[in-house]
Scaffold this motif. Sequence first.
Motif, PDB file in Angstrom:
ATOM      1  N   ASP A 103     -14.528  -7.069 -21.331  1.00 52.85           N
ATOM      2  CA  ASP A 103     -13.081  -6.890 -21.151  1.00 52.85           C
ATOM      3  C   ASP A 103     -12.326  -8.201 -21.312  1.00 52.85           C
ATOM      4  O   ASP A 103     -11.458  -8.553 -20.506  1.00 52.85           O
ATOM      5  CB  ASP A 103     -12.783  -6.286 -19.776  1.00 52.85           C
ATOM      6  CG  ASP A 103     -13.396  -4.901 -19.615  1.00 52.85           C
ATOM      7  OD1 ASP A 103     -13.481  -4.187 -20.628  1.00 52.85           O
ATOM      8  OD2 ASP A 103     -13.787  -4.553 -18.495  1.00 52.85           O
ATOM      9  N   GLY A 104     -12.659  -8.946 -22.356  1.00 51.64           N
ATOM     10  CA  GLY A 104     -11.957 -10.199 -22.609  1.00 51.64           C
ATOM     11  C   GLY A 104     -12.516 -11.397 -21.872  1.00 51.64           C
ATOM     12  O   GLY A 104     -12.068 -12.520 -22.087  1.00 51.64           O
ATOM     13  N   LEU A 105     -13.486 -11.182 -20.979  1.00 53.69           N
ATOM     14  CA  LEU A 105     -14.126 -12.278 -20.262  1.00 53.69           C
ATOM     15  C   LEU A 105     -15.455 -12.607 -20.921  1.00 53.69           C
ATOM     16  O   LEU A 105     -16.107 -11.748 -21.498  1.00 53.69           O
ATOM     17  CB  LEU A 105     -14.364 -11.905 -18.795  1.00 53.69           C
ATOM     18  CG  LEU A 105     -13.131 -11.582 -17.948  1.00 53.69           C
ATOM     19  CD1 LEU A 105     -13.567 -11.157 -16.558  1.00 53.69           C
ATOM     20  CD2 LEU A 105     -12.200 -12.773 -17.873  1.00 53.69           C
ATOM     21  N   ASN A 231     -14.373 -20.538 -22.890  1.00 48.73           N
ATOM     22  CA  ASN A 231     -15.565 -19.751 -23.209  1.00 48.73           C
ATOM     23  C   ASN A 231     -15.335 -18.754 -24.330  1.00 48.73           C
ATOM     24  O   ASN A 231     -16.278 -18.352 -25.013  1.00 48.73           O
ATOM     25  CB  ASN A 231     -16.035 -19.007 -21.952  1.00 48.73           C
ATOM     26  CG  ASN A 231     -16.467 -19.943 -20.854  1.00 48.73           C
ATOM     27  OD1 ASN A 231     -17.292 -20.820 -21.063  1.00 48.73           O
ATOM     28  ND2 ASN A 231     -15.895 -19.786 -19.673  1.00 48.73           N
ATOM     29  N   VAL A 232     -14.076 -18.320 -24.523  1.00 46.45           N
ATOM     30  CA  VAL A 232     -13.783 -17.319 -25.553  1.00 46.45           C
ATOM     31  C   VAL A 232     -13.799 -17.935 -26.949  1.00 46.45           C
ATOM     32  O   VAL A 232     -14.179 -17.291 -27.923  1.00 46.45           O
ATOM     33  CB  VAL A 232     -12.412 -16.659 -25.270  1.00 46.45           C
ATOM     34  CG1 VAL A 232     -12.054 -15.666 -26.366  1.00 46.45           C
ATOM     35  CG2 VAL A 232     -12.436 -15.964 -23.917  1.00 46.45           C
ATOM     36  N   ALA A 233     -13.391 -19.193 -27.056  1.00 47.00           N
ATOM     37  CA  ALA A 233     -13.259 -19.834 -28.365  1.00 47.00           C
ATOM     38  C   ALA A 233     -14.620 -19.996 -29.037  1.00 47.00           C
ATOM     39  O   ALA A 233     -15.630 -20.285 -28.379  1.00 47.00           O
ATOM     40  CB  ALA A 233     -12.588 -21.189 -28.213  1.00 47.00           C
ATOM     41  N   TYR A 621      -7.650 -15.408 -22.946  1.00 47.67           N
ATOM     42  CA  TYR A 621      -6.469 -14.786 -23.537  1.00 47.67           C
ATOM     43  C   TYR A 621      -6.886 -13.544 -24.300  1.00 47.67           C
ATOM     44  O   TYR A 621      -8.058 -13.345 -24.615  1.00 47.67           O
ATOM     45  CB  TYR A 621      -5.724 -15.759 -24.460  1.00 47.67           C
ATOM     46  CG  TYR A 621      -6.519 -16.233 -25.658  1.00 47.67           C
ATOM     47  CD1 TYR A 621      -6.594 -15.473 -26.824  1.00 47.67           C
ATOM     48  CD2 TYR A 621      -7.192 -17.452 -25.633  1.00 47.67           C
ATOM     49  CE1 TYR A 621      -7.324 -15.900 -27.915  1.00 47.67           C
ATOM     50  CE2 TYR A 621      -7.922 -17.891 -26.715  1.00 47.67           C
ATOM     51  CZ  TYR A 621      -7.977 -17.119 -27.859  1.00 47.67           C
ATOM     52  OH  TYR A 621      -8.699 -17.549 -28.943  1.00 47.67           O
ATOM     53  N   VAL A 622      -5.902 -12.691 -24.604  1.00 52.14           N
ATOM     54  CA  VAL A 622      -6.132 -11.433 -25.318  1.00 52.14           C
ATOM     55  C   VAL A 622      -5.204 -11.387 -26.524  1.00 52.14           C
ATOM     56  O   VAL A 622      -4.016 -11.699 -26.411  1.00 52.14           O
ATOM     57  CB  VAL A 622      -5.865 -10.218 -24.399  1.00 52.14           C
ATOM     58  CG1 VAL A 622      -6.069  -8.916 -25.177  1.00 52.14           C
ATOM     59  CG2 VAL A 622      -6.766 -10.261 -23.175  1.00 52.14           C
ATOM     60  N   LEU A 623      -5.741 -11.011 -27.695  1.00 53.75           N
ATOM     61  CA  LEU A 623      -4.925 -10.810 -28.890  1.00 53.75           C
ATOM     62  C   LEU A 623      -4.600  -9.321 -29.003  1.00 53.75           C
ATOM     63  O   LEU A 623      -5.494  -8.488 -29.065  1.00 53.75           O
ATOM     64  CB  LEU A 623      -5.673 -11.276 -30.149  1.00 53.75           C
ATOM     65  CG  LEU A 623      -6.030 -12.765 -30.220  1.00 53.75           C
ATOM     66  CD1 LEU A 623      -6.720 -13.073 -31.547  1.00 53.75           C
ATOM     67  CD2 LEU A 623      -4.809 -13.643 -30.046  1.00 53.75           C
ATOM     68  N   LEU A 624      -3.315  -9.003 -29.038  1.00 52.53           N
ATOM     69  CA  LEU A 624      -2.887  -7.612 -29.136  1.00 52.53           C
ATOM     70  C   LEU A 624      -2.865  -7.166 -30.595  1.00 52.53           C
ATOM     71  O   LEU A 624      -2.810  -7.998 -31.508  1.00 52.53           O
ATOM     72  CB  LEU A 624      -1.498  -7.437 -28.520  1.00 52.53           C
ATOM     73  CG  LEU A 624      -1.446  -7.244 -26.992  1.00 52.53           C
ATOM     74  CD1 LEU A 624      -1.917  -8.497 -26.271  1.00 52.53           C
ATOM     75  CD2 LEU A 624      -0.030  -6.877 -26.544  1.00 52.53           C
TER      76      LEU A 624
END
Length: 639
Positions: A103-105, A231-233, A621-624
């Motif tokens: 969920d984005g994490l 961590n997302v990058a 962060y989340v990209l819509l």
Amino acid sequence: MRKLFKIFCIVFIAALFLPKQSFALSAKAQTDKVSVEVLSAFSTLQRNAPLDVLVRVTPQNGWHIYWDNPGDAGLPTQISWKLPPNIQIQALGHSAPQKYDADGLVLYGYGQSAYWKYRLTLSDKEHLPSPQVLEAKVSWLACREECVPETVRVALPMHEQDEAGNRHPQQYWQDEALRAENTFPLKWKGKSFFDVSEDKLILRLESQHKGLFYQAENVWFIPNQRDKIDNVAVPKLGQDDEGNYSLEIPLLDSSVQNSDGVLLIEKAHHRRAYALSPMYQPGVQSLPLVEKYGEVSLGWILLMAFVGGIVLNFMPCIFPILSIKAIALVQGAYNKRRARIEAIFYVLGVVVCFVIMASLLIVLRMQGEHIGWGFQLQSPVFVACMIVVFFVIFLMLLDLINLKNPFANKVGRISFAKQKVNAFFTGLFAVLIASPCTAPFMGIAIGYTLSKPIYVYYPIFVALSLGYALPFALIAFFPRILSRILPKPGKWMSILKKIFAIPVLLTCFWLAWVLWHLLNVNQTEKSEVIWQDYNAQKITEAVQSGSPVFIDFTAKWCITCLANEKMALETKEFADLVKAKNIQLFKADWTSKSPEIADALAKFGRNSVPLYVYYPSEKHYVLLPQLLTPGIIRDALQP
């Protein structure tokens, strides 16, 4: 024979008097989520003979536990020991983690058996403790749909066999020890360095293995300390011809004292982990970027560009062009040869225009320009010319003027020459007016070119052009489909032209509005919520303070952006959500050229608008999606 008899006697006597260590010993404990086994190499602990011990923790039924650095959420698994005072313990290592997206994490932990290895030694040579009891306290956070903290204690008795201890053949220990070693990170053979530059961690790895990252699907660096990196990058990989590598990783906290951690390299058939302890070296530079790992292949990007081109036909900004093409098809649909020839030249015009745009992007980027898809509409001169062209088309659709194509009249008396030229320039014009829109899949496909060699531009733009031209070409090659739907030619065609003149006139008004904003860049608009101008420093401060942040990358010449604003971002529901969650709003208006906004788009792997970024917290962060609805906004802002 005497010699063999002596050897036999020595071995027999040694077997009688040496301590028996032929058995391994283990003890277990478990919950309904996780099982734990403590396993020793032998069933006794001797003076001057260190004893190796394994702790195996196995999540069950879809549960997982966490590594030392759990990532964006979670708690690390901890093991503590209760030992006799004259036994010392040394940690030898433990299993490398897996990476989970939830969920984005981004989480680091274990979904399968993980091992911790220790070495026990006796510090007191005078006597052995009796009885010897090794007690391990193991604590973890088990997560599936929900998370549950748990703790067990495992007592491993030595020198005796009771209900808690189980004897095993030595092969049992050897098999488990081998499985454990295969999960431990390898020691990096070579030098490694790190430095922090512009909120980025730069790792420099020296290795003689030139194929280390060859065909790697994913590469991740996981520091031992949490809350340091983004961590997302996806890390940017650099490489030279001498077997040296670099990793560039965005930081959440630039106060990095050390960068010890684990380097994970995932390939199709195996994964390998390396333990890194880089030395600090100021001025460490990134090496030339190589093909990204962890992303889709070029083949998938080409497919996405092709599909994005098809979808582009149905975006709001293309509707006037669809009307013009529909009229042309109706007038020529009953002549198969003419329709197909016009379709071929239309496709050729579309492809040529996309190739020209790709070439311009390449030339301008080589000169240091910060531009992207739709860059020509940042020019007031180009917009003014488009207003004139559309207004002339509007008058032609109303039959108020009738302009002939002078170029078409000079090409000679070749059959369908005029139609060919008209079809070709219709394709060129269709691409120019399509540039303000970014269809789904297009943003990722075009953004893919940001870090790629120049030659990658052309296949992507050609795939995009073929997708964009496909619907018109299919209808032209199979006109019977259209002839079955439409009535016979008649007065309705003249009425249809006048109806189609309306969106063309609206396009003129829209372009005039864009021109007005280009010439008046300081104009502000009223809104129910407060939009701040894009400012990278303010956004960073807001995110670090824990405030939710929503960024709207937009432009006045982007019809898709304007449609999203009317549909989702200017609604009362959006305003209520923003106020309820105290979200800070930032608008990155790319109507005019802005290197700062272009750089910000590039950080998210895009070079076109719209783009919507939401930071629910400082962790991620989340990209819509590029097309917004109230439901999408509601789900993103209020998960």
